[in-house]
Design an enzyme around this catalytic site. Structure first.
Site, PDB file in Angstrom:
ATOM      1  CE1 TYR A 299      -3.138   2.938   0.399  1.00 24.01           C
ATOM      2  CE2 TYR A 299      -3.430   2.408   2.711  1.00 24.01           C
ATOM      3  CZ  TYR A 299      -3.743   3.193   1.607  1.00 24.01           C
ATOM      4  OH  TYR A 299      -4.647   4.212   1.739  1.00 24.01           O
ATOM      5  CB  CYS A 300       1.045   4.288   0.217  1.00 20.81           C
ATOM      6  SG  CYS A 300       1.716   5.969   0.184  1.00 20.81           S
ATOM      7  CG  LEU A 301       5.967   5.832  -0.022  1.00 22.58           C
ATOM      8  CD1 LEU A 301       6.687   6.713   0.976  1.00 22.58           C
ATOM      9  CD2 LEU A 301       6.627   5.919  -1.381  1.00 22.58           C
ATOM     10  N   GLY A 303       3.929  -0.328  -1.491  1.00 22.28           N
ATOM     11  CA  GLY A 303       3.905  -0.876  -2.831  1.00 22.28           C
ATOM     12  C   GLY A 303       5.200  -0.617  -3.578  1.00 22.28           C
ATOM     13  CG  LEU A 327      -3.728  -2.124  -2.427  1.00 18.54           C
ATOM     14  CD1 LEU A 327      -4.361  -2.383  -1.062  1.00 18.54           C
ATOM     15  CD2 LEU A 327      -4.676  -2.491  -3.561  1.00 18.54           C
TER      16      LEU A 327
END
Length: 569
Positions: A299-301, A303, A327
């Site tokens: 998720y976010c960083l 990812g 995500l």
């Protein structure tokens, strides 16, 4: 004075200035203004056009004030002038004049031929910040909603607002965080999906969630959250918990809970987060489940670091990943939105000196950078309601999570800003892991990539560029909402929609705008689509749930979820 002493003195002075400016470099701002002014001064045609536009806007404003036209209107999403009192004099005149100024400055700060685009964007951003600050909606005598509240309450709204201001000022002077809101305790109200911490090092705790089904998919799922947030955004109150929904679908779910680093951990590197974070977590998951392949979701960083880890694994012939889900996670940072306004050599050096002085980037400074991107909604609207209307901040699970910010270790944050944001090494073929360059196109595991329509942190067109730098099976989903709200798209919520597209291996690249026109929106949540996709990318085999931890392999359960690192302040 030696060179070392002089450099230390300079860095200390820059760190002091950085704290005074909230980490924003005055040199970056000054160079943008000089670039704009010098090019505007050398463009008499542009200045003439702006003068003519000012006359035209003045004429339209006069007609609007006389009731002969509507005049300039707020942009979509601008709710500052929603109150019906803005349609009445004298507030209508104030609103109209202000919106006319906004329209003129938007045109005046547009890019001029020959100037750097980043300079135009920065000047436009700074002008918008200044205009937002002096909006008539921010002052008691020029906002009809505040005037109405004062008349109804006999001025009680100002008394309550003064109390709020005194409380907030005292906390700011004492450098104390806001108190934890009642009813939103971590482990009691939030992050309550049952589980156990089954692995811990100085960087993260690994949580394994208790199975809720008699059989589970053969492939477990490892969730890698961003290190700039507490992981439990994916395990909020039970109806909004993505993790709880995954467990209910029969997946064996593991989640990384990063530590909140202190000054003693200032030398934690980006490579530490990959090697001692993602890779150690993956190894622990396999020891516990004995699964040869694992689904991974970032998720976010989270990812971004997952994509780096996956590319390094692919380069080395490591095929343990059954799939990769990103995500709102970016792999290319050339179009990373307004966050790029804060990224250049001067700005990063300024931040580095501030972090060098303390050993980390403090949570309020990180939160402030995100708030300033949406200052109209996150700063000025809040100040209006809290100090002028005397209202308490509305509290719900997502806002409680948002208050629970984390620090960034000095070395890691510097490497992240330079290597990814400033130099964009990952997709430029210049990002190395263990001395050798990695490439996203080497990843053969199927991708599920999610973008959100109103994302101001990871704009969806930037997230979509994963399709440009990979060759394999890729599903891209674009959902309604923003960076956090779009991800938390709980099934059954109204006014939700998403678009879904699939690119099989070998198909030519499709640009994001073409993709958008060719994929119609579908009502509902994207969660069931992802659950079905994960199941389709699994072997289809189901079996008895694995134990929580594996004591005989040196991984006994350590404590109940949500663990201890998530409670670090």
């Amino acid at each position: 004075m030696t060179d070392t002493d002089s450099n230390t003195l300079d860095r200390a002075l820059r760190a002091t200035r950085a704290r005074a400016t909230g980490g924003l470099s005055p040199h970056s701002a000054a160079s943008a203004w000089m670039d704009w002014l010098s090019h505007l001064a050398a463009a008499p045609g542009r200045m003439t056009a702006l003068t003519q536009q000012a006359s035209r806007i003045a004429g339209e404003t006069a007609l609007a004030l006389a009731g002969r036209s509507e005049g300039p209107q707020p942009a979509p999403g601008d709710h500052r002038f929603d109150h019906p009192g803005w349609a009445l004099p004298p507030f209508r005149a104030m609103k109209t004049a202000f919106l006319a100024q906004e329209a003129w400055w938007t045109e005046a700060t547009a890019e001029i031929r020959g100037m750097r685009k980043i300079s135009a964007d920065r000047v436009n951003f700074m002008v918008r910040q200044g205009l937002d600050m002096v909006s008539p909606s921010n002052f008691p005598l020029t906002n009809p909603e505040v005037v109405e509240a004062a008349l109804k309450t006999g001025g009680r709204n100002f008394v309550e607002g003064a109390r709020h201001l005194a409380e907030d000022s005292a906390r700011m002077i004492a450098q104390q965080p806001a108190p934890r809101p009642e009813g939103f305790d971590v482990g009691k109200d939030l992050a309550v999906t049952p589980g156990q911490v089954v692995y811990r090092n100085d960087l993260f705790e690994l949580i394994q969630y208790t199975p809720q089904t008699e059989t589970v998919h053969a492939e477990p799922l490892l969730i890698v959250p961003a290190w700039i947030m507490k992981y439990y955004i994916l395990d909020l109150s039970p109806p909004k918990s993505l993790i709880a929904q995954l467990v209910a679908q029969g997946f064996t779910v593991f989640a990384i809970s990063w530590c909140n680093p202190t000054a003693e951990q200032s030398e934690l590197s980006l490579e530490d987060y990959r090697r001692r974070g993602v890779m150690e977590a993956l190894e622990a998951v396999q020891v516990i489940t004995r699964a040869p392949r694992v689904h991974a979701c970032g998720y976010c960083l989270g990812g971004t670091i997952l994509a780096i880890a996956a590319a390094a694994m692919a380069r080395d012939g490591d095929d343990r990943l059954a799939s990769v889900t990103l995500l709102a996670g970016q792999t290319d940072f050339s179009e990373a939105g307004e966050l790029m306004l804060f990224v250049d050599e001067s700005q990063i050096a300024f931040l580095e000196d501030m972090m060098w002085d303390k050993g980390y980037l403090d949570a309020p400074q990180m939160a402030g950078a995100f708030q300033i991107l949406r200052a109209r909604d996150l700063v000025w609207s809040r100040l209006l309601r809290r100090y002028l209307l005397g209202e308490e901040d509305p509290m719900f699970d997502l806002s409680a999570w948002n208050m629970d910010a984390t620090r960034m270790p000095y070395r890691m944050h510097s490497e992240y800003l330079r290597g990814l944001f400033l130099e964009n090494r990952l997709t430029a073929g210049r990002f190395s892991v263990e001395g050798r360059v990695i490439a996203l196109k080497d990843i053969s595991a199927p991708f599920f990539v999610l973008g959100t329509e109103k994302d101001h942190i990871a704009p969806w067109r930037s997230v979509y560029k994963t399709a440009l730098f990979t060759d394999g099976d890729l599903t891209f989903v674009l959902t309604s909402g923003g960076h956090n709200g779009g991800v938390l798209s709980v099934p059954g919520q109204p006014h939700r929609h998403f678009r879904q597209g699939h690119r099989p291996p070998g198909r030519n690249y499709m640009d994001p705008d073409t993709w958008l026109t060719r994929h119609d929106p579908q009502d509902g949540s994207w969660w069931p689509v992802w659950f079905d996709w994960l199941e389709a990318k699994s072997t289809g085999e189901r079996g008895t749930p694995p134990p929580l931890g594996r004591a005989e392999a040196g991984l006994p359960p350590l404590m109940a979820a949500p663990g201890s690192y998530v409670l670090q302040t």
